[in-house]
Structures are given as C-alpha cells and as structure tokens.
Design an enzyme around this catalytic site. Structure first.
Site, mmCIF file in Angstrom:
data_model
loop_
_atom_site.group_PDB
_atom_site.id
_atom_site.type_symbol
_atom_site.label_atom_id
_atom_site.label_comp_id
_atom_site.label_asym_id
_atom_site.label_seq_id
_atom_site.Cartn_x
_atom_site.Cartn_y
_atom_site.Cartn_z
ATOM 1 N N ARG A 38 4.810 7.272 -2.789
ATOM 2 C CA ARG A 38 4.463 7.788 -1.459
ATOM 3 C C ARG A 38 4.628 9.295 -1.426
ATOM 4 N NH1 ARG A 38 5.475 3.221 2.191
ATOM 5 N NH2 ARG A 38 4.511 1.527 1.014
ATOM 6 N N TRP A 76 -0.050 5.205 4.776
ATOM 7 C CA TRP A 76 0.390 5.362 3.383
ATOM 8 C C TRP A 76 0.069 6.764 2.901
ATOM 9 C CZ3 TRP A 76 -1.897 0.857 5.232
ATOM 10 C CH2 TRP A 76 -1.072 -0.279 5.210
ATOM 11 N N VAL A 106 -3.298 -8.628 6.943
ATOM 12 C CA VAL A 106 -2.763 -9.912 7.427
ATOM 13 C C VAL A 106 -3.091 -10.081 8.909
ATOM 14 C CG1 VAL A 106 -0.903 -10.316 5.780
ATOM 15 C CG2 VAL A 106 -0.526 -8.745 7.685
ATOM 16 N N HIS A 117 1.446 0.765 -2.539
ATOM 17 C CA HIS A 117 2.138 -0.517 -2.334
ATOM 18 C C HIS A 117 1.714 -1.503 -3.423
ATOM 19 C CE1 HIS A 117 -1.297 -1.502 0.797
ATOM 20 N NE2 HIS A 117 -1.755 -1.076 -0.335
ATOM 21 N N GLN A 164 8.673 -2.178 -5.059
ATOM 22 C CA GLN A 164 8.341 -3.208 -4.074
ATOM 23 C C GLN A 164 8.228 -4.554 -4.764
ATOM 24 O OE1 GLN A 164 4.738 -2.306 -1.863
ATOM 25 N NE2 GLN A 164 5.914 -1.266 -0.260
ATOM 26 N N ALA A 214 1.505 -13.602 2.829
ATOM 27 C CA ALA A 214 1.895 -12.550 1.882
ATOM 28 C C ALA A 214 3.071 -11.799 2.480
ATOM 29 C CB ALA A 214 0.740 -11.607 1.627
HETATM 30 N N1 DAH Z 1 2.079 -3.319 1.670
HETATM 31 C C1 DAH Z 1 2.894 -3.082 2.847
HETATM 32 C C2 DAH Z 1 3.554 -1.730 2.714
HETATM 33 O O1 DAH Z 1 3.689 -1.228 1.663
HETATM 34 C C3 DAH Z 1 3.939 -4.156 3.003
HETATM 35 C C4 DAH Z 1 3.333 -5.458 3.335
HETATM 36 C C5 DAH Z 1 3.160 -5.817 4.631
HETATM 37 C C6 DAH Z 1 2.913 -6.321 2.341
HETATM 38 C C7 DAH Z 1 2.588 -7.025 4.979
HETATM 39 C C8 DAH Z 1 2.350 -7.547 2.645
HETATM 40 C C9 DAH Z 1 2.186 -7.880 3.978
HETATM 41 O O2 DAH Z 1 1.952 -8.414 1.715
HETATM 42 O O3 DAH Z 1 1.634 -9.093 4.301
HETATM 43 O O4 DAH Z 1 3.965 -1.171 3.664
#
Ligand code: DAH
Length: 337
Positions: free
Chosen positions: A195, A155, A252, A169, A209, A305
C-alpha cells in the site's frame, strides 16, 4: 690442521645456534654437503703424500664424525621441540565448558501464517498463491472495481512502469484460482500486499494478508460465521466473541467487516480498542456475481470470501503494539518469540 680446528669450532657454534631444522640443514650443507667445506678437504686427501694423508686424514675424519654426531643430536632435539609445540597447539581441554550455539527461530509473522494455514488445512482448505506483481485486471477490474470507480481510491496503489502494479490485496488470487479450478472449492491465499501509505504504529506499506474463499451450490453467511469462529477459537486458543457488520467492498454483496471482542480488556473498553470493546480484523462477504463472471464461472454459484490482515492477528495474539516492529529486524523484538 688449523683449518680443520677452525672449521670444527665454527660448525659447532652454528649447529648450536640453529633455530629450526631448515637452518640446521643449511649449516649441514655448508660443511658436509656435496660442496661443503669439510667435504672438499676430505676430497683433497687423495692428492696428499701418503704420510701426511694418514695423519691428516684421521683428524679430518674425526672432525667429520664429531660434526655428524652433533648434527644428529641437534636435529633430534629440534624435532622433539617441534613435536612438543604442535602438541601444545592441538591440545584439547576436554573438561572446558561448552560454548552455547545460538540457534535461529521463526519470525512471529511466520508463526502466525503457519498456524493459520494449519487451522484452515484441517478444515479442508487448500493453500493457493498468486504473484506479487499484478495486472490492473486481476487487482481491480475482475473484482468488480472498474476504472474511474471511486472505490479504487481505497487502495493506495504502487504502480509500476507501463501498467502492472504491486497487488494491494490478496483478493486477485480468488480470480486466478477460479479461472483454473471448478467449484466446489475452498482455499486460503496468504501473501504479501503493498500500500502506498505513510507508516505509523498501525500502518505499513507492506503487509501480509490471508484471503479465504469457499464456493459451492449452497453456501451462506452461516458457513462463513462457522468457519471464521472456528478459526478464531483455534488461533487465539480461547473463546472469542466476534460480530459481522455491514460494510462495502465491490467484490462482495452483502459485504461485512468482522470484529472480535478486544482481547486486551475483554470488551470493557480500553486504549487498544479505542474504548469500543471491539477490534476490526477482516473484511468479508458473499462473492459478487460479477466476480464469478470475470473468472469465467456461472454467476449461479454461491460463495463467501474474506481477507484478514495477518499483522493485525499477530499483534493481538502476541500483544504487539507497533506494526513496524515486524520488519524492523530488531533482535530485541524478535528474540521474544
Ligand atoms: N481485499 C480487501 C482489502 O484488502 C479485504 C477483503 C474484504 C477481502 C472483503 C475479501 C472480502 O475477500 O470479501 O481491504
């Protein structure tokens, strides 16, 4: 007597040439006002010998009457003219065709966001929100991304002075929500993320998002697939095939990326899907026990999630080929929605 004739002649001329009521009033004052020329003559009558007074008085009064009539006539004429002019100005052509009033409409991202919220709300999800300016704790540490962990590099972050940052995010909303609410819970969290990236047709430094989170005693990947599949069907308004492939996200375990069959070629392979037949639209997975712990919940809970990029979804739904169009304020683009 000559004075009287002269006054009458001059006054009549000036009355005749007065262009408006104000000018006419000035002329009136000059001759018949309190200190008017004629008024003064009439006033001086009383000092005249009787015979002269009778003769001269009659003539003077005749002049006065004649001028008064001239004033009244001119005044009536001017008033009528002014009324006509006003009428002319205020006249409304009731038969003229109407003007089309331009009405604004919703931005394509707003449309996509509302549609997403509507679909998830109908499945019992609440809508949660978090701040755009986050702390490192919520954006990283609490999501099992410790300092100095190479995963932080994924990120590209805008850091603000002395610590805070623009969230990269919407995942921090998971932590904020679980701190305040006990399971079972289902939420989506739509919001802007930032970003530190250079832009091109598929990259922007500001994005939308939609985070999803479902926590209960007995939640599995099967629940995730069911919910996400229903969402795709209703969002794209047709059957869409999708697949989950293993991917890594620190918050996760296991983690997936979610792809749908390319909506442009139907999976055959084209330039949009880079000949693969698939389009990646989200990251997802089963919530990591460390995330529950960071939010003050027992790691015994189970949940999934996901995080969707809303621009990506909107681009596929409306066939938009450049992500930069969304924030370009270009009416040629916006008017198409
Ligand atoms: N937060 C991640 C991103 O911005 C995307 C994401 C991936 C969110 C996996 C989630 C997850 O809740 O389980 O790239």
């Amino acid at each position: 007597m000559t004075d009287l004739k002269k006054i009458k002649k001059e006054a009549e001329k000036e009355i005749g040439s007065a262009k408006d009521l104000k000018e006419l009033q000035d002329v009136f004052n000059q001759y018949l006002g309190k200190r008017g020329e004629l008024t003064q003559i009439l006033r001086s009558l009383k000092d005249m010998p009787k015979r002269e007074r009778i003769m001269f008085g009659k003539d003077a009064n005749d002049v006065k009457n004649a001028l008064t009539i001239a004033f009244d006539e001119k005044s009536a004429g001017l008033k009528a003219g002014e009324a006509r002019a006003a009428e002319e100005k205020e006249w409304i052509d009731v038969t003229a065709p109407g003007k089309k009033i331009a009405v604004g409409h919703l931005h394509p991202l707003t449309l996509a966001k509302r549609k997403t919220m509507e679909i998830f709300q109908s499945m019992g999800f609440a809508v949660a929100e978090g701040p755009d300016i986050e702390t490192e704790w919520y954006n990283f540490d609490a999501l099992n991304i410790p300092k100095d962990h190479p995963a932080r590099d994924v990120w590209d972050t805008f850091y603000l002075k002395d610590g805070p940052l623009l969230r990269t995010h919407t995942s921090p909303v998971q932590i904020r929500y679980m701190e305040k609410n006990n399971p079972p819970l289902r939420i989506i969290a739509p919001g802007t993320v930032y970003r530190h990236e250079s832009t091109d047709s598929s990259h922007e430094f500001q994005l939308y998002q939609v985070e999803g989170l479902m926590v209960d005693k007995d939640i599995s990947v099967a629940n995730l697939k069911a919910v996400v599949g229903e969402f795709f069907r209703r969002f794209f308004e047709k059957e869409v095939d999708f697949r989950l492939r293993p991917d890594f996200f620190p918050f996760v375990e296991p983690g997936f990326d979610i792809s749908i069959t390319c909506l442009v070629c139907g999976g055959k392979g084209c330039s949009v899907c880079k000949e693969t037949g698939w389009l990646e639209v989200a990251g997802a997975g089963m919530v990591h026990p460390n995330v529950f712990k960071a939010a003050g919940l027992s790691p015994e809970w189970q949940g999934w999630a996901f995080g969707f990029g809303l621009e990506r979804l909107a681009m596929l739904k409306y066939r938009i080929n450049d992500i930069r169009l969304f924030r370009s304020s270009d009416l040629r683009f916006l008017n198409q929605f």
